[in-house]
Structure formats: C-alpha cells, structure tokens
Motif scaffolding. Structure first.
Motif, PDB file in Angstrom:
ATOM      1  N   PHE A  64       0.837  -1.191   0.000  1.00 45.65           N
ATOM      2  CA  PHE A  64       0.000   0.000   0.000  1.00 45.65           C
ATOM      3  C   PHE A  64       0.877   1.249   0.000  1.00 45.65           C
ATOM      4  O   PHE A  64       1.830   1.347   0.767  1.00 45.65           O
ATOM      5  N   GLN A  65       0.512   2.198  -0.864  1.00 44.68           N
ATOM      6  CA  GLN A  65       1.277   3.450  -0.945  1.00 44.68           C
ATOM      7  C   GLN A  65       0.512   4.597  -0.297  1.00 44.68           C
ATOM      8  O   GLN A  65      -0.689   4.703  -0.502  1.00 44.68           O
ATOM      9  N   PRO A  66       1.188   5.465   0.483  1.00 44.40           N
ATOM     10  CA  PRO A  66       2.630   5.402   0.743  1.00 44.40           C
ATOM     11  C   PRO A  66       2.999   4.490   1.910  1.00 44.40           C
ATOM     12  O   PRO A  66       4.133   4.077   2.027  1.00 44.40           O
ATOM     13  N   ASP A  67       2.021   4.170   2.792  1.00 45.11           N
ATOM     14  CA  ASP A  67       2.317   3.344   3.963  1.00 45.11           C
ATOM     15  C   ASP A  67       1.003   2.955   4.626  1.00 45.11           C
ATOM     16  O   ASP A  67       0.042   3.728   4.605  1.00 45.11           O
ATOM     17  N   LEU A  68       0.959   1.767   5.209  1.00 45.09           N
ATOM     18  CA  LEU A  68      -0.272   1.303   5.868  1.00 45.09           C
ATOM     19  C   LEU A  68      -0.658   2.142   7.085  1.00 45.09           C
ATOM     20  O   LEU A  68      -1.775   2.030   7.584  1.00 45.09           O
ATOM     21  N   ALA A  69       0.260   2.977   7.567  1.00 46.79           N
ATOM     22  CA  ALA A  69      -0.030   3.777   8.755  1.00 46.79           C
ATOM     23  C   ALA A  69      -0.861   5.022   8.440  1.00 46.79           C
ATOM     24  O   ALA A  69      -1.429   5.631   9.342  1.00 46.79           O
ATOM     25  N   VAL A  70      -0.936   5.411   7.166  1.00 48.64           N
ATOM     26  CA  VAL A  70      -1.572   6.697   6.847  1.00 48.64           C
ATOM     27  C   VAL A  70      -3.091   6.619   6.964  1.00 48.64           C
ATOM     28  O   VAL A  70      -3.689   5.555   6.785  1.00 48.64           O
ATOM     29  N   PRO A  71      -3.743   7.750   7.273  1.00 52.48           N
ATOM     30  CA  PRO A  71      -5.206   7.784   7.312  1.00 52.48           C
ATOM     31  C   PRO A  71      -5.791   7.331   5.977  1.00 52.48           C
ATOM     32  O   PRO A  71      -5.299   7.699   4.915  1.00 52.48           O
ATOM     33  N   GLY A  72      -6.820   6.489   6.049  1.00 52.06           N
ATOM     34  CA  GLY A  72      -7.457   5.977   4.837  1.00 52.06           C
ATOM     35  C   GLY A  72      -6.988   4.597   4.432  1.00 52.06           C
ATOM     36  O   GLY A  72      -7.664   3.897   3.680  1.00 52.06           O
ATOM     37  N   ALA A  73      -5.827   4.181   4.947  1.00 53.69           N
ATOM     38  CA  ALA A  73      -5.286   2.864   4.578  1.00 53.69           C
ATOM     39  C   ALA A  73      -6.194   1.742   5.067  1.00 53.69           C
ATOM     40  O   ALA A  73      -6.461   0.781   4.341  1.00 53.69           O
ATOM     41  N   LEU A  74      -6.654   1.859   6.297  1.00 51.90           N
ATOM     42  CA  LEU A  74      -7.490   0.796   6.879  1.00 51.90           C
ATOM     43  C   LEU A  74      -8.747   0.570   6.042  1.00 51.90           C
ATOM     44  O   LEU A  74      -9.080  -0.574   5.710  1.00 51.90           O
ATOM     45  N   GLU A  75      -9.410   1.662   5.681  1.00 51.35           N
ATOM     46  CA  GLU A  75     -10.630   1.540   4.871  1.00 51.35           C
ATOM     47  C   GLU A  75     -10.326   0.924   3.506  1.00 51.35           C
ATOM     48  O   GLU A  75     -11.099   0.113   2.991  1.00 51.35           O
ATOM     49  N   ALA A  76      -9.182   1.300   2.938  1.00 48.79           N
ATOM     50  CA  ALA A  76      -8.797   0.754   1.630  1.00 48.79           C
ATOM     51  C   ALA A  76      -8.548  -0.751   1.716  1.00 48.79           C
ATOM     52  O   ALA A  76      -8.993  -1.516   0.847  1.00 48.79           O
ATOM     53  N   GLU A  78      -9.771  -2.811   3.947  1.00 51.31           N
ATOM     54  CA  GLU A  78     -11.081  -3.453   4.187  1.00 51.31           C
ATOM     55  C   GLU A  78     -11.822  -3.667   2.879  1.00 51.31           C
ATOM     56  O   GLU A  78     -12.359  -4.755   2.613  1.00 51.31           O
ATOM     57  N   GLU A  79     -11.842  -2.639   2.053  1.00 54.70           N
ATOM     58  CA  GLU A  79     -12.561  -2.716   0.780  1.00 54.70           C
ATOM     59  C   GLU A  79     -11.873  -3.680  -0.185  1.00 54.70           C
ATOM     60  O   GLU A  79     -12.519  -4.473  -0.878  1.00 54.70           O
ATOM     61  N   LEU A  80     -10.537  -3.621  -0.225  1.00 48.69           N
ATOM     62  CA  LEU A  80      -9.792  -4.513  -1.115  1.00 48.69           C
ATOM     63  C   LEU A  80     -10.028  -5.972  -0.732  1.00 48.69           C
ATOM     64  O   LEU A  80     -10.229  -6.834  -1.591  1.00 48.69           O
ATOM     65  N   THR A  81     -10.003  -6.251   0.569  1.00 46.66           N
ATOM     66  CA  THR A  81     -10.199  -7.616   1.058  1.00 46.66           C
ATOM     67  C   THR A  81     -11.587  -8.126   0.690  1.00 46.66           C
ATOM     68  O   THR A  81     -11.746  -9.277   0.264  1.00 46.66           O
ATOM     69  N   LYS A  82     -12.578  -7.271   0.823  1.00 43.86           N
ATOM     70  CA  LYS A  82     -13.948  -7.632   0.459  1.00 43.86           C
ATOM     71  C   LYS A  82     -14.040  -7.969  -1.031  1.00 43.86           C
ATOM     72  O   LYS A  82     -14.615  -8.991  -1.427  1.00 43.86           O
ATOM     73  N   LYS A  83     -13.423  -7.128  -1.860  1.00 38.27           N
ATOM     74  CA  LYS A  83     -13.441  -7.364  -3.312  1.00 38.27           C
ATOM     75  C   LYS A  83     -12.641  -8.613  -3.683  1.00 38.27           C
ATOM     76  O   LYS A  83     -12.975  -9.315  -4.635  1.00 38.27           O
ATOM     77  N   ALA A  84     -11.567  -8.897  -2.921  1.00 40.29           N
ATOM     78  CA  ALA A  84     -10.768 -10.098  -3.182  1.00 40.29           C
ATOM     79  C   ALA A  84     -11.618 -11.354  -2.970  1.00 40.29           C
ATOM     80  O   ALA A  84     -11.559 -12.299  -3.769  1.00 40.29           O
ATOM     81  N   ALA A 103      -0.526   0.113  11.151  1.00 40.72           N
ATOM     82  CA  ALA A 103      -0.422  -0.932  10.134  1.00 40.72           C
ATOM     83  C   ALA A 103      -0.981  -2.253  10.649  1.00 40.72           C
ATOM     84  O   ALA A 103      -1.554  -3.048   9.892  1.00 40.72           O
ATOM     85  N   GLU A 104      -0.831  -2.482  11.950  1.00 41.22           N
ATOM     86  CA  GLU A 104      -1.324  -3.737  12.526  1.00 41.22           C
ATOM     87  C   GLU A 104      -2.851  -3.831  12.472  1.00 41.22           C
ATOM     88  O   GLU A 104      -3.406  -4.927  12.441  1.00 41.22           O
ATOM     89  N   LEU A 105      -3.540  -2.691  12.444  1.00 41.31           N
ATOM     90  CA  LEU A 105      -4.995  -2.706  12.258  1.00 41.31           C
ATOM     91  C   LEU A 105      -5.337  -3.237  10.867  1.00 41.31           C
ATOM     92  O   LEU A 105      -6.299  -3.996  10.698  1.00 41.31           O
ATOM     93  N   CYS A 106      -4.548  -2.836   9.884  1.00 34.55           N
ATOM     94  CA  CYS A 106      -4.739  -3.349   8.513  1.00 34.55           C
ATOM     95  C   CYS A 106      -4.443  -4.849   8.460  1.00 34.55           C
ATOM     96  O   CYS A 106      -5.141  -5.597   7.763  1.00 34.55           O
ATOM     97  N   GLU A 107      -3.432  -5.268   9.189  1.00 37.98           N
ATOM     98  CA  GLU A 107      -3.110  -6.696   9.244  1.00 37.98           C
ATOM     99  C   GLU A 107      -4.300  -7.500   9.760  1.00 37.98           C
ATOM    100  O   GLU A 107      -4.601  -8.580   9.226  1.00 37.98           O
ATOM    101  N   GLN A 108      -4.967  -6.971  10.781  1.00 36.29           N
ATOM    102  CA  GLN A 108      -6.103  -7.683  11.382  1.00 36.29           C
ATOM    103  C   GLN A 108      -7.228  -7.910  10.371  1.00 36.29           C
ATOM    104  O   GLN A 108      -7.908  -8.936  10.413  1.00 36.29           O
ATOM    105  N   VAL A 109      -7.418  -6.951   9.479  1.00 40.64           N
ATOM    106  CA  VAL A 109      -8.442  -7.108   8.429  1.00 40.64           C
ATOM    107  C   VAL A 109      -8.120  -8.320   7.564  1.00 40.64           C
ATOM    108  O   VAL A 109      -8.984  -9.145   7.267  1.00 40.64           O
TER     109      VAL A 109
END
Length: 281
Positions: A64-76, A78-84, A103-109
């Motif tokens: 994920f660009q620029p980094d999983l820590a940035v605002p909006g990454a988590l939602e992205a 979540e949506e990508l995983t759903k579409k996958a 970033a660990e919140l994104c990992e949990q998704v």
C-alpha cells in the motif's frame, strides 16, 4: 504448467513489487502487475479498478502506498479484502511495517478475512538510501536527520521479495506473521559513514530535532500527508526501542542469513547511483 499460479502484485513497479514480479515470472507463474500504468489498471485512489485487476487471480501480494499507517489505509484494505473474496482470490500476502501500530490494524483485516494469508512485517529498507527520500541529501553530501541515535536493523528488498515469493507459493506459510530485519543495527551516522567510506565521498551527518526537520520539509513544499508520515515514522517507529530488535525470520523462511547492510552498500556503489550529481536524477 501444472503448478502455475495466477498472481496479482499490487505495487508491481515498486521497491519490493518489481522484484516479486521478476522472481514469479522467472519461475513460470502468470503475473499481473497492479499499477496505474498497467492494463487493467490498478489505482488505490479508484476502488472501481480493484475488482478487474483481481479477476482470475488466485493470490495477491499487497503493498500500500505510501504506507499502511496513513489515514485511509485501513478503509482501503477493508474494501480490497472484500473485493478479493468476491473475486474468488484464495490468498493474500500483505507487506506491513514492523512496529507500526496503525499498520497492525490493517493486518487484522487480512487475518480475519477468511482467506489464506501471510503477513510480512519489514523493518526500514536498505533501499531508502538509494531509491527514496534519503538519496538526495546523500548526493548533496549533507544529511541531517532526527532520531540520530536510533538503532535500526535495516532489511534488504531482495530478502523481502524472496520471503514474499515463498509466502505466495508455499502453503506452509499460511497464517504466519513474519518480522523481517537485517542482521545488524545501525544508527544514521553509521549508515552515512559506511556509504561515505565505500564511495570515497565526504558525506556529513548532522542530528536535527524532529520539529525542525518537519518544518524544513513544509518550507520545501513537501505534501502535508507525506510530512505527517515522516513525523509518524520518526516518532512512533524509530522512537520505539523495541523496533531495534533483530529477528531471524528471514533465516527461518529462506534457510539463509539476510543480506548485511555492507553488502547492500557494495552492490549499490557498483551502480554509481551515489555519485550522480543532484539535478541529473
């Protein structure tokens, strides 16, 4: 090929992605590059492109660009995983940042997606000094950075790519979280000294306070979201002594030791990138 996989590499032109693409292609797999310039295009800013990129794919490598820590990454994510899942993707391999709580919140998704997964948490890249924001000051011969005493076990993108490929192709890596570091801790001053010695150039290093550093970036017109990310990485990640820990997951996955920073420096000197004049990049 009987064992050929269909794999989407999101960020397939990036630091680790291009190496993952090369390794998978050479091994005979069907690789689709996920980038805005690819066909079909993949654009993190445009979720409508995601499903088409994943159509017919068995596995996906996610950067994920620029980094999983940035605002909006988590939602992205979540949506990508759903579409996958909707696209019948079977496995996700997520490149994450070692020591990044956001970033660990994104990992949990990804972990709770119901799909097979591997999480690859990487320390700071060696290549930050030759392919990223530290390159220009090195070329100018004057590097000023905060957290001067922070010890970082830099990891090479070659090693990250090798682990990512192993994770994509091997079921034994399903459900695993790997933390990738190099074999040695270095401060910024030690890094710059190694590069200076290897290039034969006089490169000065000066510690600078984080507020002063971010102020300089703002004055130079660096975008606000990138300034936020740098501030986060220097305070939350480099400011946490736990992130100096050296792990042995590269050896565990690949059966060999990770590349040392000195080897990276030697290989990079040979490319001439650190002797290019500023303004000719």
């Amino acid at each position: 090929m009987e064992n050929m996989n269909n794999i989407l590499v999101i960020g397939g032109t990036g630091k680790t992605g291009q190496k993952v693409v090369k390794r998978l292609s050479e091994a005979g797999h069907n690789v689709r590059i996920g980038s805005r310039s690819a066909t079909p295009a993949f654009d993190w800013e445009n979720p409508e492109t995601w499903s088409q990129s994943m159509e017919g794919m068995d596995k996906v490598y996610i950067t994920f660009q620029p980094d999983l820590a940035v605002p909006g990454a988590l939602e992205a994510i979540e949506e990508l995983t759903k579409k996958a899942k909707q696209s019948n993707v079977k496995k996700l391999v997520l490149l994450s940042g070692k020591g990044e709580r956001e970033a660990e919140l994104c990992e949990q998704v990804v972990i709770h997606s119901g799909l097979d997964y591997t999480i690859v948490r990487a320390s700071w890249f060696n290549q930050n000094f030759s392919e990223s924001f530290f390159l220009e000051p090195i070329l100018e011969g004057f590097v000023a950075l905060p957290q001067a005493e922070a010890k970082v076990p830099y990891v090479d993108t070659d090693d990250i790519a090798d682990v990512a490929v192993a994770a994509l192709l091997g079921e034994e890596h399903n459900g695993k979280i790997y933390q990738l570091t190099g074999p040695r801790q270095l401060t910024f001053k030690e890094v710059i000294q190694e590069i200076s010695d290897a290039t034969g150039r006089d490169i000065a290093f000066t510690p600078i306070a984080l507020p002063a550093y971010t102020q300089v970036m703002k004055q130079q017109g660096v975008p606000a979201d990138f300034v936020w990310l740098i501030e986060y990485l220097f305070s939350e990640v480099l400011g946490n002594p736990n992130n100096a820990e050296i792990t042995h997951d590269i050896e565990k996955v690949l059966g060999r030791k990770p590349k040392d920073f000195s080897q990276y420096v030697k290989e990079t000197v040979a490319t001439g990138i650190w002797n290019t004049k500023v303004g000719t990049l």
